[in-house]
Enzyme design. Structure first.
Site, PDB file in Angstrom:
ATOM      1  N   PRO A 223       0.819  -1.302   0.018  1.00  0.00           N
ATOM      2  CA  PRO A 223      -0.007  -0.175   0.130  1.00  0.00           C
ATOM      3  C   PRO A 223       0.907   1.188   0.045  1.00  0.00           C
ATOM      4  CG  PRO A 223       0.010  -1.080   2.113  1.00  0.00           C
ATOM      5  CD  PRO A 223       0.981  -1.901   1.378  1.00  0.00           C
ATOM      6  N   ASP A 395       5.601   2.860   2.427  1.00  0.00           N
ATOM      7  CA  ASP A 395       4.772   1.545   2.793  1.00  0.00           C
ATOM      8  C   ASP A 395       3.655   2.066   3.936  1.00  0.00           C
ATOM      9  OD1 ASP A 395       3.500  -0.959   3.378  1.00  0.00           O
ATOM     10  OD2 ASP A 395       5.646  -1.993   3.302  1.00  0.00           O
ATOM     11  N   HIS A 396       2.501   1.843   3.847  1.00  0.00           N
ATOM     12  CA  HIS A 396       1.604   2.262   4.834  1.00  0.00           C
ATOM     13  C   HIS A 396       1.666   1.235   5.876  1.00  0.00           C
ATOM     14  CE1 HIS A 396      -0.934   5.029   6.825  1.00  0.00           C
ATOM     15  NE2 HIS A 396      -1.702   5.542   5.668  1.00  0.00           N
ATOM     16  N   ARG A 397       2.118   0.145   5.612  1.00  0.00           N
ATOM     17  CA  ARG A 397       2.196  -1.114   6.512  1.00  0.00           C
ATOM     18  C   ARG A 397       3.080  -0.542   7.671  1.00  0.00           C
ATOM     19  NH1 ARG A 397       3.145  -6.089   2.954  1.00  0.00           N
ATOM     20  NH2 ARG A 397       4.833  -4.663   2.478  1.00  0.00           N
TER      21      ARG A 397
END
Length: 423
Positions: A223, A395-397
């Site tokens: 994401p 990386d939104h994680r």
């Protein structure tokens, strides 16, 4: 006792690699960590180091031959062992002295690549030359692949390997134009206009396929989100000018950018992390990958310990990595690790762009060109400043918006106050 040297897994997910060249010969004594061969993958050429000490009893693979990961490529004899004893103990025996051009008798000395190389070679279609009888063409899998990609006729190439085998060096630098394809002939009336523009199909190289696969996986499974900032670089350019005034090897703007990325990772340690299936892995030091454009694609060698490295040393390291990347001489470990990448297209005049993450890294900074722009000064009036636009892909994680913004703010602060990077 005898030791079998096997084809290493030089790239994540790779099932095979090609042995480009041996740097040792039968009878040579090798030590742990000594470079013994150059291994080629779809991205680069790596130096393979010996894991154990010994004497080379047999080389089981010819230069240019593709071998599955884990397959034997050489045998080392231990203390007091003869080559024949080591080969026998390793299950190779006297076959290690054979090539496909002239099979050796059982008593032949072990001094040439093994019969395994012959088993990996294939004869091309017999061809007629000047009315003479057809001849079998022997070439390694790597050479056959390169010939197919470049449109080469192996029947026209003289092999310099054992028994006339065509090896990598024989096809390096050779290529032919791919013919322009004509519009397809259809049984039905064609719907495309008769004067349709012709096209040329350029076959995918292994590197291009690898880039396509990895970046498609990244864009589909990670994401991404993006943050953009403008950096005022006038102070950085002045400092760079002062530093370079008495230096033969000049410091570049990109050297400062990479150093600022390291400084931001130190200032915001929670951003110096990657996603793993079981945990967020945080790193103690700043290892940063640098995108380097090479013929047919790009590679991303990693600079270790940027946070601890003086600017001059960092500059020399970056130049060395870029030069070896373009000559295909990177080592395996130089393409692994790191939490962040830097991709700089400023030298091409690109003002702003967004980059795709290089998994498993959680951030990549896209750097545009520094150029004069009108800005509002401290007194509210207009003035001209040199501005560089950067975009962080995250990386939104691993990185939430606030954390990514904090990291980007730390980067901008380092760029706009460059003296801090020197102390």
């Amino acid at each position: 006792m005898a030791t079998i040297m096997r084809m290493p897994a030089v790239m994540a997910g790779a099932t095979e690699a090609a042995l480009q060249s041996w740097l040792v010969s039968v009878g040579d004594e090798v030590s742990v960590g000594q470079t013994v061969a150059e291994i080629e993958t779809e991205k680069a050429v790596f130096e393979h180091e010996a894991d154990e000490a010994g004497v080379i009893a047999g080389l089981l693979v010819e230069p240019g031959q593709a071998v599955a990961v884990g397959d034997p490529i050489a045998v080392l004899a231990g203390t007091g062992e003869t080559a024949a004893e080591a080969l026998s103990a390793a299950g190779v025996g006297s076959a290690a002295g054979r090539t496909e051009s002239a099979p050796a008798p059982e008593s032949a000395p072990v001094s040439a690549p093994a019969v395994a190389a012959a088993q990996g070679a294939a004869a091309a279609t017999p061809s007629m030359q000047d009315g003479s009888a057809p001849r079998r063409i022997f070439a390694s899998p790597l050479v056959r692949r390169l010939a197919k990609e470049r449109g080469l006729d192996l029947a026209t190439i003289a092999g310099s390997g054992p028994g006339g085998r065509i090896v990598r060096r024989d096809v390096d630098g050779l290529s032919v134009a791919v013919p322009v394809a004509a519009p397809p002939v259809a049984a039905e009336p064609q719907s495309s206009p008769a004067d349709a523009t012709p096209w040329t199909d350029v076959p995918h190289t292994p590197m291009r396929r690898a880039i396509a696969r990895r970046l498609t996986e990244s864009k589909a499974s990670v994401p991404h989100f993006y943050l953009t900032a403008d950096c005022r670089v006038d102070a950085l350019l002045r400092l760079r000018g002062e530093i370079n005034a008495d230096r033969d090897e000049k410091i570049s703007v990109n050297d400062f950018v990479v150093k600022a990325v390291g400084a931001a990772l130190t200032a915001v340690p929670d951003a110096n992390a990657i996603w793993t299936p079981d945990a967020t892995r945080r790193f103690a030091g700043a290892d940063i990958a640098i995108a380097v454009s090479i013929e047919g694609g790009l590679v991303t060698p990693v600079v270790r310990g940027v946070d601890r490295m003086p600017l001059g040393e960092l500059s020399a390291t970056l130049k060395d990595l870029a030069a070896r990347a373009r000559s295909g001489r990177l080592r395996q470990q130089e393409l692994e690790g790191g939490a962040f990448s830097v991709s700089n297209l400023g030298m091409f005049g690109i003002r702003e762009f967004s980059a795709i993450l290089n998994p498993p890294q959680s951030g990549i900074l896209a750097v545009g060109a520094a150029a004069p722009r009108p800005v509002v000064g401290a007194d509210g009036g207009l003035e001209v400043a040199t501005i560089m636009t950067v975009t962080l892909s995250a990386d939104h994680r691993v990185l939430d918006g606030a954390l990514a913004a904090q990291w980007l703010g730390a980067f901008v602060s380092s760029v706009e106050n460059p003296v801090r990077m020197l102390v």
